[in-house]
Design an enzyme around this catalytic site. Sequence first.
Site, PDB file in Angstrom:
ATOM      1  N   HIS A 123       0.817  -1.231   0.000  1.00  0.00           N
ATOM      2  CA  HIS A 123       0.000   0.000   0.000  1.00  0.00           C
ATOM      3  C   HIS A 123       0.846   1.274   0.000  1.00  0.00           C
ATOM      4  O   HIS A 123       0.290   2.372  -0.041  1.00  0.00           O
ATOM      5  CB  HIS A 123      -0.956   0.022   1.201  1.00  0.00           C
ATOM      6  CG  HIS A 123      -1.993  -1.062   1.171  1.00  0.00           C
ATOM      7  ND1 HIS A 123      -2.845  -1.247   0.101  1.00  0.00           N
ATOM      8  CD2 HIS A 123      -2.312  -2.027   2.078  1.00  0.00           C
ATOM      9  CE1 HIS A 123      -3.642  -2.280   0.353  1.00  0.00           C
ATOM     10  NE2 HIS A 123      -3.343  -2.776   1.537  1.00  0.00           N
ATOM     11  N   HIS A 162      -6.217  -7.318  -0.707  1.00  0.00           N
ATOM     12  CA  HIS A 162      -6.418  -5.883  -0.962  1.00  0.00           C
ATOM     13  C   HIS A 162      -5.645  -5.457  -2.211  1.00  0.00           C
ATOM     14  O   HIS A 162      -4.560  -5.976  -2.483  1.00  0.00           O
ATOM     15  CB  HIS A 162      -5.920  -5.057   0.226  1.00  0.00           C
ATOM     16  CG  HIS A 162      -6.562  -5.429   1.531  1.00  0.00           C
ATOM     17  ND1 HIS A 162      -5.949  -6.260   2.451  1.00  0.00           N
ATOM     18  CD2 HIS A 162      -7.758  -5.075   2.053  1.00  0.00           C
ATOM     19  CE1 HIS A 162      -6.750  -6.409   3.499  1.00  0.00           C
ATOM     20  NE2 HIS A 162      -7.863  -5.705   3.288  1.00  0.00           N
ATOM     21  N   ASP A 217      -4.405 -13.074   3.135  1.00  0.00           N
ATOM     22  CA  ASP A 217      -5.649 -12.591   3.744  1.00  0.00           C
ATOM     23  C   ASP A 217      -6.854 -12.876   2.849  1.00  0.00           C
ATOM     24  O   ASP A 217      -7.960 -12.403   3.092  1.00  0.00           O
ATOM     25  CB  ASP A 217      -5.560 -11.098   4.131  1.00  0.00           C
ATOM     26  CG  ASP A 217      -4.850 -10.236   3.105  1.00  0.00           C
ATOM     27  OD1 ASP A 217      -4.602 -10.722   1.983  1.00  0.00           O
ATOM     28  OD2 ASP A 217      -4.568  -9.063   3.409  1.00  0.00           O
TER      29      ASP A 217
HETATM   30  N1  Q9C Z   1     -10.107  -3.533  11.330  1.00  0.00           N
HETATM   31  C1  Q9C Z   1      -2.552  -5.276   4.141  1.00  0.00           C
HETATM   32  O1  Q9C Z   1      -3.130  -6.337   4.024  1.00  0.00           O
HETATM   33  N2  Q9C Z   1      -7.634  -1.895   7.605  1.00  0.00           N
HETATM   34  N3  Q9C Z   1      -3.132  -4.148   4.560  1.00  0.00           N
HETATM   35  C2  Q9C Z   1      -8.667  -2.819   7.920  1.00  0.00           C
HETATM   36  C3  Q9C Z   1      -9.980  -3.673   9.892  1.00  0.00           C
HETATM   37  C4  Q9C Z   1      -7.160  -1.782   6.271  1.00  0.00           C
HETATM   38  C5  Q9C Z   1      -4.526  -4.146   4.905  1.00  0.00           C
HETATM   39  C6  Q9C Z   1      -9.065  -2.626   9.361  1.00  0.00           C
HETATM   40  C7  Q9C Z   1      -6.523  -2.994   5.699  1.00  0.00           C
HETATM   41  C8  Q9C Z   1      -5.108  -2.827   5.269  1.00  0.00           C
HETATM   42  C9  Q9C Z   1      -1.091  -5.200   3.849  1.00  0.00           C
HETATM   43 ZN    ZN Z   2      -4.125  -7.229   2.531  1.00  0.00          ZN
END
Ligand code: Q9C
Ligand code: ZN
Length: 352
Positions: free
Chosen positions: A165, A207, A294
């Site tokens: 990100h 993501h 994920d």
């Molecule tokens: N409580 C990566 O997988 N936040 N980043 C979600 C849920 C955003 C994910 C919060 C997710 C970012 C590297």
């Molecule tokens: Zn992710």
Amino acid sequence: MKTFYPPQHIEHQPPVEFWNGRAEPISEVAVRVDSILHAMQLAGMENPLPVTQFDLAETRSALEQIHSRAYLDYLDSAYDHWVADGGDPQGVMPFISPGSRKHGLPERLNGLARPGAFAFDMGAVIVPGTAAAALASAQAARLAALEICAGAASAYALCRPPGHHAGTDFYGGYCYLNNAALAVETLRQAKGGALFPRVALLDVDVHHGNGSQDIFYQRADVFTISLHMDPAFEYPFFAGYQSERGSLAGEGYNSNYPLPLGTGDADYLTALTLALDEIAYFGPAACVVSLGVDTYAGDPIGKFKLSSACYTQIGKRIAGLGLPTVFVQEGGYNLEYVGTLVTDVLIGFEVL
Ligand code: Q9C
Ligand code: ZN
């Protein structure tokens, strides 16, 4: 395959993130690394190599190929400036954004306002150990790429914090430095660019890899491709759509596969096969995989429904490209399963 990991990650443990306006515990926790190390040991994989001493100046100059100097300087000093100007010592988080960007950045920006110039969310808090941890994590990816430059068929960077990100001059989503992009750039720079003239960056984190897309958006030598939750419904919302194809020289060299929430094994593997076909058509000499797990049905923040059996398949199919490959750890938050999901991909790749 050789594995590199940054023990300094342990100093990076932000207290909280903001999501939907609520303070929430952070999913991206230090024990994720233990889960992966443990699974590697159980699977009898090569002992991971800790990234301890390295040449900071050399890593910094490599990072300047993918991040702006202003951003790298910010990351180094964000915490000190924040605290000096009265910010909560628990950690740095934006609470103001520039609004209009017509005036550029002020010459001297107050330490409380600086995060707003670079952070795109409130999910990547900076604590005193963050900059050093991010640097070591990036170095792990760089060392894994250098293994490939030296002739290895594959290498794994167990990066924490993750990186996909983080863009040229922005950060968020638990990411500060783009480890996978650094691996790509390291491959590209090898032997004056002659060793790997074209490199593919395949992002299988649930993501969208908005940072990686940003860094290579105008380049034709790096094909960025990401499979992820449809951003119309999920983070990072502002990017990851099919219409984003790259620009200028990079037009046609970015490809997004937004998939519905709830996507399961069959539909995922179908999309992955299409993505791999696109990569093969591009004809890269090497591949970097942003390896997020994920996508797992039991992940606490991802909304895909992949079964644990799918991960060996993912590894096998990537191996089908027949390319030297660097795996770079991204997300994966089910603390019980993250380790085996990762080793399943790596072993699936190795024993094609
Ligand atoms: N409580 C990566 O997988 N936040 N980043 C979600 C849920 C955003 C994910 C919060 C997710 C970012 C590297
Ligand atoms: Zn992710």
